[in-house]
Design an enzyme around this catalytic site. Structure first.
Site, PDB file in Angstrom:
ATOM      1  N   CYS A 144     -21.109  -0.959 -15.972  1.00  0.00           N
ATOM      2  CA  CYS A 144     -21.041   0.487 -15.788  1.00  0.00           C
ATOM      3  C   CYS A 144     -20.633   1.031 -17.141  1.00  0.00           C
ATOM      4  O   CYS A 144     -19.475   0.895 -17.547  1.00  0.00           O
ATOM      5  CB  CYS A 144     -20.026   0.882 -14.717  1.00  0.00           C
ATOM      6  SG  CYS A 144     -19.787   2.666 -14.630  1.00  0.00           S
ATOM      7  N   CYS A 151     -17.874   4.057 -16.882  1.00  0.00           N
ATOM      8  CA  CYS A 151     -16.474   3.746 -16.550  1.00  0.00           C
ATOM      9  C   CYS A 151     -16.412   2.338 -15.984  1.00  0.00           C
ATOM     10  O   CYS A 151     -16.595   1.375 -16.710  1.00  0.00           O
ATOM     11  CB  CYS A 151     -15.894   4.782 -15.587  1.00  0.00           C
ATOM     12  SG  CYS A 151     -16.896   5.026 -14.134  1.00  0.00           S
ATOM     13  N   SER A 152     -16.193   2.198 -14.688  1.00  0.00           N
ATOM     14  CA  SER A 152     -16.136   0.845 -14.134  1.00  0.00           C
ATOM     15  C   SER A 152     -16.643   0.820 -12.696  1.00  0.00           C
ATOM     16  O   SER A 152     -16.054   0.183 -11.843  1.00  0.00           O
ATOM     17  CB  SER A 152     -14.720   0.292 -14.228  1.00  0.00           C
ATOM     18  OG  SER A 152     -13.838   1.160 -13.550  1.00  0.00           O
ATOM     19  N   CYS A 153     -17.730   1.529 -12.442  1.00  0.00           N
ATOM     20  CA  CYS A 153     -18.330   1.479 -11.103  1.00  0.00           C
ATOM     21  C   CYS A 153     -18.711   0.037 -10.793  1.00  0.00           C
ATOM     22  O   CYS A 153     -19.230  -0.666 -11.652  1.00  0.00           O
ATOM     23  CB  CYS A 153     -19.578   2.364 -11.032  1.00  0.00           C
ATOM     24  SG  CYS A 153     -19.194   4.105 -11.117  1.00  0.00           S
TER      25      CYS A 153
END
Lengths: 135, 217
Positions: free
Chosen positions: B114, B117-119
């Site tokens: 991602c 961000c950090s999906c």
């Protein structure tokens, strides 16, 4: 799962197990063992937030912010409050929601967190100001 | 109040927890305030959370992969409609996001990231490992996936294999259906689950081949 899947490749350091015995002692002494979600004897979490709030309380205790029995007492109170609530308010049950409520009570009482600030920050997350639609 | 007090089990104590957005936001708010004020160190919180993250963890994804390897019909459904196929196995928890499973083959290796961000497809893979959130991974896996996989993950893919990088977003979470290791055709679903690592479903690793040291290849 194999051990290698849990290594942190950025630092090359395997996830530290050094706090495990401590954490397990804490878990074994948690109030409401009957209520504690478990799978094959291990704590079971159904969502990431549950793990986060669990870790926050244990971490705050380990960092010396409160003695564990103090938190346990708040958790017992939160669970008891849920149990004596009106049926309409008891539509859903979550051990870790009560955990959160117990932790909040203790942190506010210790003035480690400010109620207004916490509400405002919660609102920011809720309305995507801080965390725009992700995670 | 004593801590060993016996609390009766509420009638619906074991009902599935419904994620309440307010509770989720409140936990995030509490954590961010505690870290900001220096009341807690993020490493302490991470270390404790790490002990249990596997509980929500990649085992769900491993079950789906093992089923796909052993039941061609399920594999078709998993690729066509992952949310519905996972629901067949009792894996739920996606909140409106779509899920897409990308299949590795002899010619193509897939890996997820991602960049924003950090999906992460957490109902299937659990919480993301820390490195997944670091800019070093997020930027380099797009620019130079082959070198990153070789240098940081010890995954040396043949030059003729195409690497596809899938950038997750709030709407779509990707995850990888790895190839079944050769020589495991006779294994049961339960035995196969043990071979399927989190990293093999991110694409930064391969399933463990039987008789091979973990993490090799």
């Amino acid at each position: 799962m194999t051990a290698t899947t849990d290594t942190d490749t950025d630092t090359g350091v395997a996830v530290a197990d050094d706090c495990r015995p401590d954490v397990e002692r804490i878990v074994a002494a948690l109030p409401g063992q009957d209520l504690l979600p478990r799978k094959e004897g291990e704590l079971a979490f159904s969502a990431p937030w549950e793990i986060r709030v669990f870790a926050l309380a244990v971490a705050a205790h380990r960092d010396g912010r409160f003695a564990w029995p103090e938190f346990q007492g708040r958790l017992v109170e939160a669970i008891a409050r849920w149990e004596s609530a009106a049926p309409a308010e008891r539509a859903s049950w979550s051990y870790y929601r009560e955990w959160l409520s117990g932790l909040e009570a203790l942190l506010l009482e210790r003035e480690l967190v400010d109620a207004g600030e916490l509400d405002a920050r919660t609102d920011e997350y809720l309305h995507g100001v801080r965390d725009p639609k992700h995670h | 109040m004593t801590t060993d007090q016996v609390i009766p089990v509420p009638p619906d104590a074991h009902a599935a927890a419904t994620p309440d957005p307010v509770v989720v936001a409140r936990v995030k708010a509490l954590e961010s305030l505690l870290l900001e004020k220096g009341i807690l160190a993020s490493e302490t919180v991470d270390r404790i959370a790490d002990l249990y993250e596997k509980e929500v963890g990649p085992r769900n994804g491993a079950r789906a992969v093992a089923r796909a390897w052993t039941a061609p019909g399920f594999k078709q459904r998993l690729l066509a409609d992952p949310v519905a196929a996972c629901a067949e196995l009792g894996i739920g928890g996606m909140q409106g996001e779509d899920m897409v499973v990308v299949e590795n083959s002899d010619d193509v290796h897939n890996v997820i990231v991602c960049t924003l961000c950090s999906c992460y497809p957490w109902p299937v893979l659990g919480l993301p490992p820390n490195w997944y959130k670091y800019p070093a991974y997020r930027a380099r896996i797009v620019k130079d996936p082959r070198a990153l996989l070789r240098e940081e993950f010890g995954l040396d893919l043949p030059a003729e294999k195409t690497i596809r990088v899938w950038d997750s977003s709030a709407e779509v979470r990707y995850w990888v259906l790895p190839q079944q290791p050769a020589g495991t055709e006779g294994m049961s679903e339960d035995e196969l689950v043990e071979l399927i690592t989190r990293d093999s479903m991110i694409g930064t690793g391969l399933p463990v081949a039987p008789g091979e040291p973990a993490g090799a290849r």
